[in-house]
Design an enzyme around this catalytic site. Structure first.
Site, PDB file in Angstrom:
ATOM      1  N   SER A  73       0.689  -1.537   0.015  1.00  0.00           N
ATOM      2  CA  SER A  73       0.177  -0.208  -0.285  1.00  0.00           C
ATOM      3  C   SER A  73       0.396   1.288  -0.316  1.00  0.00           C
ATOM      4  CB  SER A  73      -0.903   0.008   1.004  1.00  0.00           C
ATOM      5  OG  SER A  73      -2.014   1.417   1.278  1.00  0.00           O
ATOM      6  N   HIS A  74       0.681   2.524  -0.342  1.00  0.00           N
ATOM      7  CA  HIS A  74       1.228   3.382  -0.854  1.00  0.00           C
ATOM      8  C   HIS A  74       1.199   4.355  -0.033  1.00  0.00           C
ATOM      9  CE1 HIS A  74       2.995   6.323  -3.181  1.00  0.00           C
ATOM     10  NE2 HIS A  74       2.857   5.530  -4.323  1.00  0.00           N
TER      11      HIS A  74
END
Length: 491
Positions: free
Chosen positions: A144-145
């Site tokens: 995930s960013h």
């Protein structure tokens, strides 16, 4: 690499930008997962593969931490060591019906990227793909960013690689201490600290106001000029740099990825011949590909809006979190001469980097992060001003190995946060890869786009002089009829 020691301490508090990324995981249109696809020369030993990630998760706490969001926003969301951490949920292996090529692995990557990560667990997975042609394998590392950006991810996962195929065994780090912290616990903790936080905030505000008033009295002209200059800079940074392409305006939830390989030395030589950097040559090649695609469909354009992330990390910064900002370009796709194209790109990048408000999104993120979801998604949809985003992530210069298998190539597959196309240049082990993930509602002719991508970068490589090096298709063949990853067949 695996030889490195313990990573720098990461903050347990989610930054505003990180929390914005985390909130986006719930919506497929704002989901911001990033992925590294690594092509390996053989199948890694499974036990060693798992052990690499087990040890990395003990050294880099973020790989064992989940996000806890307070029931009411009395405190910032926090990363806590997951008491229910289970490596088997994060490290997996699959066997494709094969012999599979890179094309099939890219299609699998699309399915994984479009599947939401479980926000009640640490936000990453690593999938070993077995059954590829010639005994090869691939790894799909999905993060995930909210955990980190591309550059930070390089440092965060350096622990899993070796500099030799069969290194001596290494000691197992101690297991992190799990934390039991519920959303209600975090809310109550925030309430208990609220008086101190309010007093501190008031004192900071008063101090800032007194300081500003003092400057305004002593230097009224420069103070007002500075405020107005920042405001004008903010408008330039946030405004769309060019009119959008009529071909790339539609959006959907269907995506596809194509990739090409280029020898790093060849791209460097071409960039030098054109008077620019590798990044200039990369963006110029992408612009050339987009020009060919538009012209082939009878819709020639001179420019289109392109966003280029700029790394803000300083040496010694921790690997976690997002530390980047975006530069908006009027990408000169209509400029036919590749050298002139490179010069236009370089001039714009230089000018935009010097904007006082270049990191304005980071400045307003604390406000955006607490807005209701519906309002936030509406604002996000209205401010997306780019057709294309183009990233450049340097990785490791030499040969690297994973559980006995050599990494032949790495392909970066980015999110599509409202844009038609995300392009990532990865340089690793003497090779560059250009990976293009696009929305199929915008780019409808897959075969034509692949041909244009190859031709656009061949044009840049021709600057290196004869005999001109050529692009090596990774996910398609030159006729567009098959999917032979010829670029790595002899590596």
């Amino acid at each position: 690499m695996a030889e490195s020691g313990e990573s720098p301490r990461l903050s347990d508090e989610l930054g505003p930008v990180d929390y914005l990324m985390h909130r986006g995981e719930a919506n497929p249109r704002t989901r911001s997962g990033i992925m590294a696809l690594e092509l390996l020369d053989g199948t890694p030993d499974w036990d060693r593969f798992r052990t690499r990630f087990e040890n990395a998760s003990r050294r880099v706490l973020r790989l064992r931490q989940k996000v806890v969001v307070p029931t009411l926003p009395t405190a910032a969301p926090r990363w806590v060591v997951d008491p229910d951490f289970n490596l088997d949920f994060h490290v997996r292996r699959v066997r494709v019906s094969g012999p599979a090529t890179l094309r099939e692995v890219l299609d699998l990557a699309e399915v994984i990227l479009q599947s939401p990560l479980d926000i009640s667990r640490p936000l990453w997975t690593a999938t070993l793909v077995e059954g590829m042609a010639d005994g090869r394998a691939a790894m799909l590392l999905h993060v995930s960013h909210a955990v980190t950006d591309g550059v930070g991810g390089v440092e965060m996962f350096a622990q899993i690689y070796d500099l030799e195929r069969d290194p001596p065994p290494r000691s197992t780090p101690p297991q992190p201490i799990p934390e039991d912290l519920s959303p209600n616990d975090l809310m109550r903790r925030g309430i208990n600290h609220l008086p101190i936080a309010v007093v501190g905030g008031v004192l900071d505000a008063l101090s800032g106001a007194v300081s500003m008033a003092g400057r305004a009295v002593l230097e009224p002209v420069s103070t007002v000029s500075g405020i107005l200059g920042y405001a004008r800079s903010g408008i330039r940074v946030l405004n769309r740099a060019a009119e959008p392409s009529p071909l790339l305006r539609r959006r959907s939830l269907t995506t596809r990825t194509e990739a090409i390989d280029i020898r790093l030395a060849d791209l460097h030589k071409a960039a030098k011949a054109g008077g620019g950097s590798i990044n200039d040559a990369y963006l110029a090649g992408l612009c050339g590909a987009l020009r060919r695609y538009h012209e082939a469909l009878g819709v020639p354009i001179s420019t289109l809006p392109m966003a280029v992330p700029v790394n803000l990390r300083a040496e010694g910064d921790a690997a976690g979190g997002n530390q980047f900002t975006g530069v908006n370009l009027a990408a000169p796709v209509g400029t036919i001469d590749p050298v002139a194209r490179m010069k236009k790109i370089r001039a714009q990048m230089t000018q935009r980097r010097d904007e006082p408000a270049m990191n304005i999104i980071g400045s307003i993120a604390p406000v955006l992060s607490v807005l209701p979801t519906a309002v936030l998604e509406g604002i996000t949809g209205s401010v997306i001003g780019s057709d294309v985003q183009a990233s450049n992530v340097p990785v490791y210069p030499g040969d690297t190995y994973l559980a006995g298998a050599k990494i032949l190539r790495q392909y970066g597959i980015g999110p599509l946060p409202g844009v038609a196309m995300m392009v990532v240049l990865i340089s690793r082990g003497g090779w560059c890869t250009v990976t293009v993930r696009y929305d199929r509602a915008s780019v409808r002719n897959d075969e034509l786009f692949a041909q244009c991508l190859q031709a656009g970068f061949d044009e840049i490589l021709a600057l290196a002089g004869g005999p001109a090096p050529r692009v090596l298709p990774a996910s398609f063949d030159t006729q567009g009829a098959g999917s032979v990853p010829r670029s790595v067949s002899g590596s």
